[in-house]
Write a protein that holds these residues in place. Structure first.
Motif, PDB file in Angstrom:
ATOM      1  N   SER A  73       0.845  -1.191   0.000  1.00 14.42           N
ATOM      2  CA  SER A  73       0.000   0.000   0.000  1.00 14.42           C
ATOM      3  C   SER A  73       0.882   1.243   0.000  1.00 14.42           C
ATOM      4  CB  SER A  73      -0.928   0.012   1.212  1.00 14.42           C
ATOM      5  OG  SER A  73      -0.186   0.166   2.393  1.00 14.42           O
ATOM      6  N   GLY A  74       0.271   2.353  -0.349  1.00 14.40           N
ATOM      7  CA  GLY A  74       0.974   3.629  -0.359  1.00 14.40           C
ATOM      8  C   GLY A  74      -0.017   4.746  -0.588  1.00 14.40           C
ATOM      9  N   HIS A  75       0.480   5.927  -0.867  1.00 10.80           N
ATOM     10  CA  HIS A  75      -0.396   7.056  -1.167  1.00 10.80           C
ATOM     11  C   HIS A  75       0.144   7.816  -2.367  1.00 10.80           C
ATOM     12  CE1 HIS A  75       2.556   8.747   1.654  1.00 10.80           C
ATOM     13  NE2 HIS A  75       2.375   9.879   1.001  1.00 10.80           N
ATOM     14  N   HIS A  76      -0.768   8.562  -2.993  1.00 13.59           N
ATOM     15  CA  HIS A  76      -0.468   9.230  -4.261  1.00 13.59           C
ATOM     16  C   HIS A  76       0.317  10.529  -4.074  1.00 13.59           C
ATOM     17  CE1 HIS A  76      -3.008   6.590  -6.632  1.00 13.59           C
ATOM     18  NE2 HIS A  76      -3.953   6.721  -5.718  1.00 13.59           N
ATOM     19  N   HIS A  77       1.133  10.800  -5.087  1.00 11.08           N
ATOM     20  CA  HIS A  77       1.839  12.071  -5.224  1.00 11.08           C
ATOM     21  C   HIS A  77       1.676  12.471  -6.688  1.00 11.08           C
ATOM     22  CE1 HIS A  77       3.724  10.096  -1.802  1.00 11.08           C
ATOM     23  NE2 HIS A  77       4.005  11.309  -1.353  1.00 11.08           N
ATOM     24  N   LEU A  78       1.332  13.724  -6.925  1.00 11.38           N
ATOM     25  CA  LEU A  78       1.149  14.233  -8.274  1.00 11.38           C
ATOM     26  C   LEU A  78       2.331  15.125  -8.614  1.00 11.38           C
ATOM     27  CD1 LEU A  78      -0.588  14.645 -10.830  1.00 11.38           C
ATOM     28  CD2 LEU A  78      -1.728  16.521  -9.612  1.00 11.38           C
ATOM     29  N   LEU A  79       2.999  14.790  -9.707  1.00 11.15           N
ATOM     30  CA  LEU A  79       4.134  15.590 -10.181  1.00 11.15           C
ATOM     31  C   LEU A  79       3.638  16.459 -11.324  1.00 11.15           C
ATOM     32  CD1 LEU A  79       6.901  12.812 -10.272  1.00 11.15           C
ATOM     33  CD2 LEU A  79       6.032  14.122  -8.329  1.00 11.15           C
ATOM     34  N   ILE A  80       3.837  17.765 -11.199  1.00 13.42           N
ATOM     35  CA  ILE A  80       3.387  18.725 -12.200  1.00 13.42           C
ATOM     36  C   ILE A  80       4.605  19.373 -12.825  1.00 13.42           C
ATOM     37  CG2 ILE A  80       2.053  20.828 -12.610  1.00 13.42           C
ATOM     38  CD1 ILE A  80       0.424  20.078 -10.080  1.00 13.42           C
ATOM     39  N   ASP A  81       4.751  19.207 -14.134  1.00 11.04           N
ATOM     40  CA  ASP A  81       5.869  19.794 -14.885  1.00 11.04           C
ATOM     41  C   ASP A  81       7.212  19.462 -14.236  1.00 11.04           C
ATOM     42  OD1 ASP A  81       4.036  20.974 -16.677  1.00 11.04           O
ATOM     43  OD2 ASP A  81       3.841  22.746 -15.404  1.00 11.04           O
ATOM     44  N   ALA A  82       7.335  18.271 -13.704  1.00 11.81           N
ATOM     45  CA  ALA A  82       8.572  17.846 -13.030  1.00 11.81           C
ATOM     46  C   ALA A  82       9.374  16.965 -13.977  1.00 11.81           C
ATOM     47  CB  ALA A  82       8.244  17.084 -11.749  1.00 11.81           C
ATOM     48  N   LYS A 129       0.459  24.380 -21.754  1.00 12.21           N
ATOM     49  CA  LYS A 129       0.695  22.936 -21.701  1.00 12.21           C
ATOM     50  C   LYS A 129       1.380  22.569 -20.392  1.00 12.21           C
ATOM     51  CE  LYS A 129       0.933  21.605 -26.544  1.00 12.21           C
ATOM     52  NZ  LYS A 129      -0.266  20.810 -26.548  1.00 12.21           N
ATOM     53  N   HIS A 130       0.972  21.435 -19.825  1.00 18.15           N
ATOM     54  CA  HIS A 130       1.551  20.946 -18.582  1.00 18.15           C
ATOM     55  C   HIS A 130       1.685  19.430 -18.647  1.00 18.15           C
ATOM     56  CE1 HIS A 130       1.054  24.780 -16.488  1.00 18.15           C
ATOM     57  NE2 HIS A 130      -0.104  24.877 -17.126  1.00 18.15           N
ATOM     58  N   THR A 131       2.701  18.914 -17.959  1.00 22.53           N
ATOM     59  CA  THR A 131       2.827  17.469 -17.825  1.00 22.53           C
ATOM     60  C   THR A 131       2.396  17.064 -16.421  1.00 22.53           C
ATOM     61  OG1 THR A 131       5.140  17.586 -17.128  1.00 22.53           O
ATOM     62  CG2 THR A 131       4.712  17.303 -19.508  1.00 22.53           C
ATOM     63  N   LEU A 132       1.757  15.912 -16.341  1.00 25.67           N
ATOM     64  CA  LEU A 132       1.325  15.348 -15.070  1.00 25.67           C
ATOM     65  C   LEU A 132       1.825  13.910 -14.997  1.00 25.67           C
ATOM     66  CD1 LEU A 132      -2.456  16.414 -15.100  1.00 25.67           C
ATOM     67  CD2 LEU A 132      -0.541  17.633 -14.049  1.00 25.67           C
ATOM     68  N   GLN A 133       2.245  13.510 -13.812  1.00 23.86           N
ATOM     69  CA  GLN A 133       2.672  12.138 -13.584  1.00 23.86           C
ATOM     70  C   GLN A 133       2.379  11.790 -12.131  1.00 23.86           C
ATOM     71  OE1 GLN A 133       6.864  11.230 -14.249  1.00 23.86           O
ATOM     72  NE2 GLN A 133       6.282   9.170 -14.918  1.00 23.86           N
ATOM     73  N   LEU A 134       1.968  10.559 -11.912  1.00 23.87           N
ATOM     74  CA  LEU A 134       1.729  10.079 -10.557  1.00 23.87           C
ATOM     75  C   LEU A 134       2.897   9.230 -10.106  1.00 23.87           C
ATOM     76  CD1 LEU A 134      -1.993   8.945 -10.910  1.00 23.87           C
ATOM     77  CD2 LEU A 134      -1.142  10.894  -9.599  1.00 23.87           C
ATOM     78  N   VAL A 135       3.212   9.315  -8.828  1.00 26.29           N
ATOM     79  CA  VAL A 135       4.186   8.407  -8.222  1.00 26.29           C
ATOM     80  C   VAL A 135       3.568   7.955  -6.902  1.00 26.29           C
ATOM     81  CG1 VAL A 135       5.527  10.262  -7.140  1.00 26.29           C
ATOM     82  CG2 VAL A 135       6.593   8.059  -7.509  1.00 26.29           C
ATOM     83  N   LEU A 136       3.678   6.679  -6.619  1.00 30.14           N
ATOM     84  CA  LEU A 136       3.152   6.159  -5.366  1.00 30.14           C
ATOM     85  C   LEU A 136       4.272   6.132  -4.344  1.00 30.14           C
ATOM     86  CD1 LEU A 136       0.350   5.006  -4.460  1.00 30.14           C
ATOM     87  CD2 LEU A 136       1.476   2.786  -4.470  1.00 30.14           C
ATOM     88  N   GLY A 137       4.010   6.713  -3.195  1.00 27.97           N
ATOM     89  CA  GLY A 137       4.984   6.711  -2.112  1.00 27.97           C
ATOM     90  C   GLY A 137       4.521   5.789  -1.004  1.00 27.97           C
ATOM     91  N   ASP A 138       5.449   5.281  -0.236  1.00 24.75           N
ATOM     92  CA  ASP A 138       5.083   4.434   0.899  1.00 24.75           C
ATOM     93  C   ASP A 138       4.627   5.323   2.057  1.00 24.75           C
ATOM     94  OD1 ASP A 138       7.360   5.436   2.167  1.00 24.75           O
ATOM     95  OD2 ASP A 138       8.472   3.564   2.051  1.00 24.75           O
ATOM     96  N   GLY A 139       4.396   4.754   3.196  1.00 24.61           N
ATOM     97  CA  GLY A 139       3.885   5.485   4.348  1.00 24.61           C
ATOM     98  C   GLY A 139       4.769   6.620   4.814  1.00 24.61           C
ATOM     99  N   MET A 140       6.033   6.582   4.451  1.00 22.17           N
ATOM    100  CA  MET A 140       6.975   7.633   4.872  1.00 22.17           C
ATOM    101  C   MET A 140       7.369   8.555   3.712  1.00 22.17           C
ATOM    102  SD  MET A 140       6.988   6.905   7.998  1.00 22.17           S
ATOM    103  CE  MET A 140       8.142   8.134   8.517  1.00 22.17           C
ATOM    104  N   HIS A 141       6.608   8.539   2.621  1.00 26.68           N
ATOM    105  CA  HIS A 141       6.833   9.389   1.435  1.00 26.68           C
ATOM    106  C   HIS A 141       8.085   8.992   0.649  1.00 26.68           C
ATOM    107  CE1 HIS A 141       3.641  12.166   2.654  1.00 26.68           C
ATOM    108  NE2 HIS A 141       4.168  12.151   3.857  1.00 26.68           N
ATOM    109  N   PHE A 142       8.498   7.742   0.749  1.00 30.38           N
ATOM    110  CA  PHE A 142       9.636   7.274  -0.036  1.00 30.38           C
ATOM    111  C   PHE A 142       9.134   6.577  -1.285  1.00 30.38           C
ATOM    112  CE2 PHE A 142      11.737   7.872   3.985  1.00 30.38           C
ATOM    113  CZ  PHE A 142      13.031   8.224   3.638  1.00 30.38           C
TER     114      PHE A 142
END
Length: 187
Positions: free
Chosen positions: A56-65, A99-112
């Motif tokens: 399990s983890g939680h979402h992080h949204l990367l914008i223009d990264a 224009k913008h780029t979006l990407q999701l990254v899943l982080g663990d409980g400690m944001h890693f």
């Protein structure tokens, strides 16, 4: 005491069949002003930051990264790296026109990041100009005003409440009567 917790978060692996993706918007979409961004995740669970449940983890949204995502590293928190540590699976996003780029990254409980990082496909969207949206809203308001004026003119031509015939008592007066009829079989 914080260091052992951080060490636990580093280097977690996600299931090989885990899949992170955007439900909406989709690659190439044009959005107007603020838009709803919906996150998807298969074969893993979404949980809160601080939770250390397996798979399990939680979402992080990367914008223009454009920075590389390194395995086992913490995910930054800034205007390009938005954290959804309460377990959110959607967010209302507002970006400047262009224009913008979006990407999701899943982080663990400690944001890693997981090792390897669990990333969505990077998508590109276009945010339309807010002044165009304002012009459309203004035109829509004028159309509504025109409809309201026509409705008001029709109402003025109809008899007033004092001149109108009394309501038919055999007809239901509303939802309460409808429910009463359904329960008690009365009319």
């Amino acid at each position: 005491m914080l260091l052992p917790s951080l060490a636990l978060g580093q280097g977690r692996t996600a299931p090989k069949d885990a899949y992170l993706y955007f439900v909406s918007p989709t690659d190439g979409d044009t959005v107007k002003g603020a838009f709803r961004c919906r996150f998807g995740l298969r074969n893993m669970g979404v949980t809160h930051a601080g939770d250390s449940f397996g798979n399990s983890g939680h979402h992080h949204l990367l914008i223009d990264a454009d920075e590389p995502i390194s395995p086992g590293e913490p995910i930054p928190q800034d205007r390009k790296h938005l954290h959804y540590g309460a377990g959110e699976t959607e967010a209302l996003i507002e970006l400047p026109p262009g224009k913008h780029t979006l990407q999701l990254v899943l982080g663990d409980g400690m944001h890693f990041n997981f090792d390897p990082p669990l990333l969505s496909k990077k998508i590109t969207i276009t945010v339309s100009n807010a002044s165009e949206r304002h012009g459309q809203n203004l035109a829509h308001a004028h159309r509504r005003t025109g409809h309201l004026a026509a409705r008001t003119a029709r109402s003025a031509a109809q008899p007033s409440g004092a001149d109108a015939p009394p309501p038919d008592p055999s007809k239901s007066a509303g939802a309460v009567d409808f429910i009463r009829n359904q329960i008690f079989g009365t009319k």
